[in-house]
Design a protein around this motif. Structure first.
Motif, PDB file in Angstrom:
ATOM      1  N   ILE A 128      -9.841 104.620  24.874  1.00 40.45           N
ATOM      2  CA  ILE A 128      -9.509 104.564  26.306  1.00 40.45           C
ATOM      3  C   ILE A 128      -9.634 105.961  26.899  1.00 40.45           C
ATOM      4  O   ILE A 128      -9.024 106.917  26.413  1.00 40.45           O
ATOM      5  N   GLU A 129     -10.443 106.085  27.932  1.00 43.09           N
ATOM      6  CA  GLU A 129     -10.577 107.353  28.646  1.00 43.09           C
ATOM      7  C   GLU A 129      -9.702 107.299  29.894  1.00 43.09           C
ATOM      8  O   GLU A 129     -10.055 106.674  30.899  1.00 43.09           O
ATOM      9  N   ALA A 130      -8.524 107.923  29.828  1.00 42.61           N
ATOM     10  CA  ALA A 130      -7.562 107.884  30.936  1.00 42.61           C
ATOM     11  C   ALA A 130      -8.089 108.669  32.136  1.00 42.61           C
ATOM     12  O   ALA A 130      -8.882 109.595  32.001  1.00 42.61           O
ATOM     13  N   LEU A 131      -7.619 108.273  33.317  1.00 43.15           N
ATOM     14  CA  LEU A 131      -8.007 108.954  34.545  1.00 43.15           C
ATOM     15  C   LEU A 131      -7.287 110.295  34.659  1.00 43.15           C
ATOM     16  O   LEU A 131      -6.135 110.437  34.256  1.00 43.15           O
ATOM     17  N   SER A 132      -7.966 111.271  35.232  1.00 45.72           N
ATOM     18  CA  SER A 132      -7.360 112.576  35.440  1.00 45.72           C
ATOM     19  C   SER A 132      -6.334 112.504  36.558  1.00 45.72           C
ATOM     20  O   SER A 132      -6.600 111.928  37.627  1.00 45.72           O
ATOM     21  N   ALA A 133      -5.183 113.084  36.324  1.00 49.66           N
ATOM     22  CA  ALA A 133      -4.128 113.082  37.343  1.00 49.66           C
ATOM     23  C   ALA A 133      -4.444 114.041  38.488  1.00 49.66           C
ATOM     24  O   ALA A 133      -3.835 113.939  39.564  1.00 49.66           O
ATOM     25  N   PHE A 134      -5.394 114.959  38.275  1.00 51.43           N
ATOM     26  CA  PHE A 134      -5.656 115.994  39.272  1.00 51.43           C
ATOM     27  C   PHE A 134      -6.891 115.693  40.117  1.00 51.43           C
ATOM     28  O   PHE A 134      -7.443 116.591  40.747  1.00 51.43           O
ATOM     29  N   LEU A 138      -3.844 112.949  42.616  1.00 51.90           N
ATOM     30  CA  LEU A 138      -3.187 114.094  43.248  1.00 51.90           C
ATOM     31  C   LEU A 138      -3.431 114.078  44.759  1.00 51.90           C
ATOM     32  O   LEU A 138      -2.510 114.339  45.551  1.00 51.90           O
ATOM     33  N   LEU A 139      -4.670 113.750  45.157  1.00 51.03           N
ATOM     34  CA  LEU A 139      -4.978 113.656  46.583  1.00 51.03           C
ATOM     35  C   LEU A 139      -4.146 112.563  47.235  1.00 51.03           C
ATOM     36  O   LEU A 139      -3.606 112.739  48.338  1.00 51.03           O
ATOM     37  N   ASN A 140      -4.023 111.425  46.560  1.00 48.95           N
ATOM     38  CA  ASN A 140      -3.216 110.336  47.099  1.00 48.95           C
ATOM     39  C   ASN A 140      -1.741 110.727  47.208  1.00 48.95           C
ATOM     40  O   ASN A 140      -1.028 110.253  48.094  1.00 48.95           O
ATOM     41  N   THR A 141      -1.290 111.582  46.295  1.00 48.36           N
ATOM     42  CA  THR A 141       0.093 112.055  46.376  1.00 48.36           C
ATOM     43  C   THR A 141       0.312 112.848  47.651  1.00 48.36           C
ATOM     44  O   THR A 141       1.304 112.644  48.367  1.00 48.36           O
ATOM     45  N   PHE A 142      -0.610 113.744  47.968  1.00 50.36           N
ATOM     46  CA  PHE A 142      -0.505 114.517  49.206  1.00 50.36           C
ATOM     47  C   PHE A 142      -0.577 113.604  50.430  1.00 50.36           C
ATOM     48  O   PHE A 142       0.160 113.796  51.401  1.00 50.36           O
ATOM     49  N   ALA A 262       4.680 109.794  35.607  1.00 49.71           N
ATOM     50  CA  ALA A 262       4.772 109.046  34.352  1.00 49.71           C
ATOM     51  C   ALA A 262       3.432 108.469  33.915  1.00 49.71           C
ATOM     52  O   ALA A 262       2.991 108.677  32.778  1.00 49.71           O
ATOM     53  N   VAL A 263       2.774 107.743  34.797  1.00 45.55           N
ATOM     54  CA  VAL A 263       1.564 107.002  34.411  1.00 45.55           C
ATOM     55  C   VAL A 263       0.331 107.886  34.400  1.00 45.55           C
ATOM     56  O   VAL A 263      -0.460 107.854  33.454  1.00 45.55           O
ATOM     57  N   TYR A 264       0.147 108.689  35.451  1.00 48.53           N
ATOM     58  CA  TYR A 264      -1.066 109.492  35.556  1.00 48.53           C
ATOM     59  C   TYR A 264      -0.971 110.802  34.751  1.00 48.53           C
ATOM     60  O   TYR A 264      -1.856 111.099  33.941  1.00 48.53           O
TER      61      TYR A 264
END
Length: 269
Positions: A128-134, A138-142, A262-264
């Protein structure tokens, strides 16, 4: 004589006796059709039932909202006592949503803190290639935190009687919410794993997808309040529906922060 004839048109208590409405039962069966249609569509039996449920749910919500707006704005049914009851109802609803997300996080941490041997004993699982949190997360967080600020800006403007700034705050919030949802779609479209790829994919899409649904519902919630401001339905002292949408939106913001951490961030490394 006139007083005796019209006496039954008035009430000497502050509560709202709701009249019989067809919309609750319509929305109930529409949601049933929507759920069954989604399952049938996933198993390749066509999209007709799903689209029918989606259309009837939207229509039922629209007509139900119309009646509530009439009761609140033109009939004066939402007294101070009724508004207190509505506020308590919204708070209890948000509490129930907290437990819904609690169950999803429980599943995530149960699987990630002690990975089973079936997925290689590691998290993320082998292959499994997880998605980068950055990236997009991160953009969606902003974007989401910014939308929380703009809706608060609009709310305070409404309380002060500044209609122009209240409209600007609501509009910016809706725009940011739409951008967030669009970026979430792009993220899903480009992800290298699906919901069927082990427990990682299941918990990832269950948590972020559930949050995404709440973002869409919250956007509709705020949009209704926004159009009511434009049509002079809301005042600085009577905007309980708008305040409910703002409480809901802040809840969505907080949940996303937990998801991002937690997830990302933690779950993807």
């Amino acid at each position: 004589m006139l007083l005796n004839i019209n006496r039954n048109l008035f009430q000497n208590f502050p509560y709202h006796l709701v009249t019989i409405s067809p919309w609750p039962i319509l929305v109930s069966f529409s949601l049933l059709s929507l759920t069954l249609g989604a399952v049938l569509s996933m198993h390749g039996y066509g999209d007709f039932t799903f689209l029918l449920g989606l259309a009837s749910t939207g229509l039922g919500m629209l007509l139900w909202f119309r009646d509530i707006i009439l009761e609140a704005t033109y009939l004066g049914c939402h007294t101070t006592q009724v508004q207190k009851g509505l506020t308590i109802g919204v708070i209890l609803f948000i509490v129930s949503e907290v437990f819904a997300f609690f169950s999803v996080f429980w599943a995530f941490f149960h699987s990630s803190l002690s990975p089973s041997i079936e997925i290689g004993g590691v998290w993320p699982p082998q292959g499994i290639e997880a998605l980068s949190a950055f990236g997009i997360p991160l953009l969606n967080t902003f974007l989401l935190l910014s939308s929380g600020s703009t809706i608060t800006y609009g709310h305070h403007a409404l309380i002060k009687g500044d209609r122009k700034r209240a409209i600007i705050g609501g509009l910016l919030t809706i725009i940011l919410a739409i951008i967030f949802t669009a970026l979430q779609y792009v993220e899903y479209f480009n992800a290298s794993f699906t919901i069927t790829d082990s427990v990682f994919g299941t918990t990832f899409y269950a948590s972020t997808g559930l949050h995404g649904i709440h973002v869409i519902i919250g956007t509709i919630f705020i949009a209704v309040g926004f159009f009511r401001i434009i049509n002079y339905h809301l005042t600085n002292s009577h905007h309980i529906g708008y305040e409910a949408s703002i409480l809901y939106w802040h809840f969505v913001d907080v949940v996303w922060l937990f998801l991002f951490i937690a997830v990302y961030y933690w779950g993807g490394n």
